[in-house]
Design a protein around this motif. Structure first.
Motif, PDB file in Angstrom:
ATOM      1  N   SER A  61       8.836   1.872 -13.602  1.00 12.80           N
ATOM      2  CA  SER A  61       8.595   0.824 -12.979  1.00 12.80           C
ATOM      3  C   SER A  61       7.102   1.271 -11.800  1.00 12.80           C
ATOM      4  CB  SER A  61       9.570   0.091 -12.226  1.00 12.80           C
ATOM      5  OG  SER A  61       9.059  -0.825 -11.248  1.00 12.80           O
ATOM      6  N   ASN A  93       7.012   0.676  -6.992  1.00 12.34           N
ATOM      7  CA  ASN A  93       8.289   1.541  -6.463  1.00 12.34           C
ATOM      8  C   ASN A  93       8.532   2.821  -7.146  1.00 12.34           C
ATOM      9  OD1 ASN A  93       9.654   0.644  -8.549  1.00 12.34           O
ATOM     10  ND2 ASN A  93      11.216  -0.573  -7.451  1.00 12.34           N
ATOM     11  N   GLY A 106       8.829  -6.895  -2.953  1.00 15.50           N
ATOM     12  CA  GLY A 106       9.774  -6.273  -2.206  1.00 15.50           C
ATOM     13  C   GLY A 106       9.198  -5.762  -0.973  1.00 15.50           C
ATOM     14  N   GLU A 130       8.333  -6.085  -7.331  1.00 13.76           N
ATOM     15  CA  GLU A 130       9.780  -5.350  -8.104  1.00 13.76           C
ATOM     16  C   GLU A 130      10.154  -5.648  -9.190  1.00 13.76           C
ATOM     17  OE1 GLU A 130      12.871  -5.269  -5.146  1.00 13.76           O
ATOM     18  OE2 GLU A 130      11.788  -4.226  -3.683  1.00 13.76           O
TER      19      GLU A 130
END
Lengths: 188, 188
Positions: A165, A168, B149, B155
Motif C-alpha cells: 500500500s 502509508n 487517514g 488508506e
C-alpha cells in the motif's frame, strides 16, 4: 466532493514482487519491486520498473533476463529485506537463507522458497524518467504444487501474495472472495 | 520442485481499475482493466494495457487522456459490469447509475462514486502485441475525504480496493496488515 492530493503515485493495490538477476560477476541477486504489472496477454508479458541507481538495473541491461517471483505472507520480512539492501553490498540469498535456483529458460536466478515464479526475457526497455520500465516476455510460470487448485490453476488464497500500500507504506494480505469476474456484473 | 504451468499471464496480485475516457461523440465511458501498474515515480506515471478491439482504445488514441479510478469492494458488481459490456453498445453510466464528472485537468471523465481517481495525460503508447500499453502521467490524485487517514494519506483499508486473481478469475478484498514496508525487513 473529492480532495486533491497532488500528482503522486498513489494507487491500490500494488504488488510486492521479487526480481531475480545475475550480477556482472555471476552472483545471483534478488530485489523487491512494487512498480509493475501484466502488460500484454499475447505474447504474455509483465512489466517492472526500476531506478537506474539499483544494482539490478545494470544486471537487467546486461543479461536481458529476469525472474519475477511472488512471495507469500510468511516471507514478508524477507521480501522487505530485499528492498532495503543492495546486491552491490550484500548477498541477499545468504541474508534470507533462500536457495538460488538457475532458470533453465532464461539467464536469471530465483529463490526456490517463493511459491510462484515467472521466467522472463527482456523484450523492451522504456526510459520513463526516474524509472526504467522493463517488459519481460513470460517464457514459463512455475509454481509449488501446494499452491495449485483444481485444473492445476494457482490459487491466490494458497499463494497468499503480499499487497503493498503506497502512501502509508504498509504490507497487507489478501482478504475474502468478492465473487467471480466476468460473471457477477451480469446481475446489472 | 516446482511444476511448469506454461507461458501465461499468471501473477498475483493484479488490480481491478476503471479507465474513464470520452468517446468520439463526447459521451463518457468507463471500462475495467487489470493489466497495469505504476511505472515511474518521477514524473509519476501509471501504465494500463488495452486491446485494440476495445472502444476505449480509440478514445485513448484520440484524446490522449484518461482517468484511472479505484473501485471499492461494495462496487464489485459495477466494476465487473464495466468489463463485460462495451461503450460502443451501452451507456455504462446509465447502467451502473454512476455520475459522470468531467476532469478539470485532463480531457476525460470519471465516476463520482469511486473513492479514488488518478487524472492522467497519455505520454507514451507502446505496442506490445495483443495489448497496447498506455503510459499516463498522473496530473493529480483525488480521493473522498472518508478514505483519508492521518496526514491526508489515503488508506487501503478505507478504500477497500478489489484484487483480481487471474487463473480462476475471482475478485478478492484486502486482508490484514502484515507490517510496515522499509521497516520489518530490518529484523533480518
Amino acid at each position: 466532493m473529492k480532495k486533491s492530493l497532488g500528482a503522486q503515485t498513489l494507487v491500490f493495490p500494488t504488488p510486492t514482487w521479487i526480481v531475480g538477476t545475475y550480477g556482472p560477476d555471476g552472483r545471483p541477486n534478488i530485489m523487491t519491486a512494487a512498480w509493475g504489472g501484466i502488460c500484454c496477454s499475447d505474447p504474455p508479458c509483465v512489466a517492472v520498473s526500476l531506478r537506474k541507481a539499483t544494482y539490478t538495473y545494470g544486471s537487467l541491461m546486461a543479461r536481458r533476463a529476469f525472474t519475477l517471483s511472488v512471495p507469500s505472507e510468511s516471507q514478508v520480512k524477507e521480501a522487505d529485506h530485499c528492498g532495503l539492501v543492495s546486491g552491490r553490498d550484500v548477498d541477499k540469498f545468504a541474508g534470507t537463507g533462500f536457495t538460488p535456483v538457475r532458470s533453465e529458460l532464461v539467464d536469471a536466478p530465483y529463490a526456490a522458497e517463493f511459491p510462484l515464479v515467472l521466467e522472463c526475457h527482456v523484450v523492451q526497455v522504456f526510459e520513463l524518467g526516474l524509472h526504467t520500465q522493463f517488459v519481460g516476455q513470460i517464457m514459463d510460470v512455475k509454481a509449488e504444487e501446494i499452491v495449485l487448485g483444481e485444473g492445476a490453476v494457482p490459487e491466490i488464497k494458497k499463494i497468499r501474495p503480499i499487497i503493498f500500500s503506497p502512501g502509508n507504506r504498509v504490507y497487507y494480505g489478501v482478504g475474502n472472495s468478492l465473487g467471480h469476474a466476468f460473471a457477477i456484473g451480469k446481475e446489472i
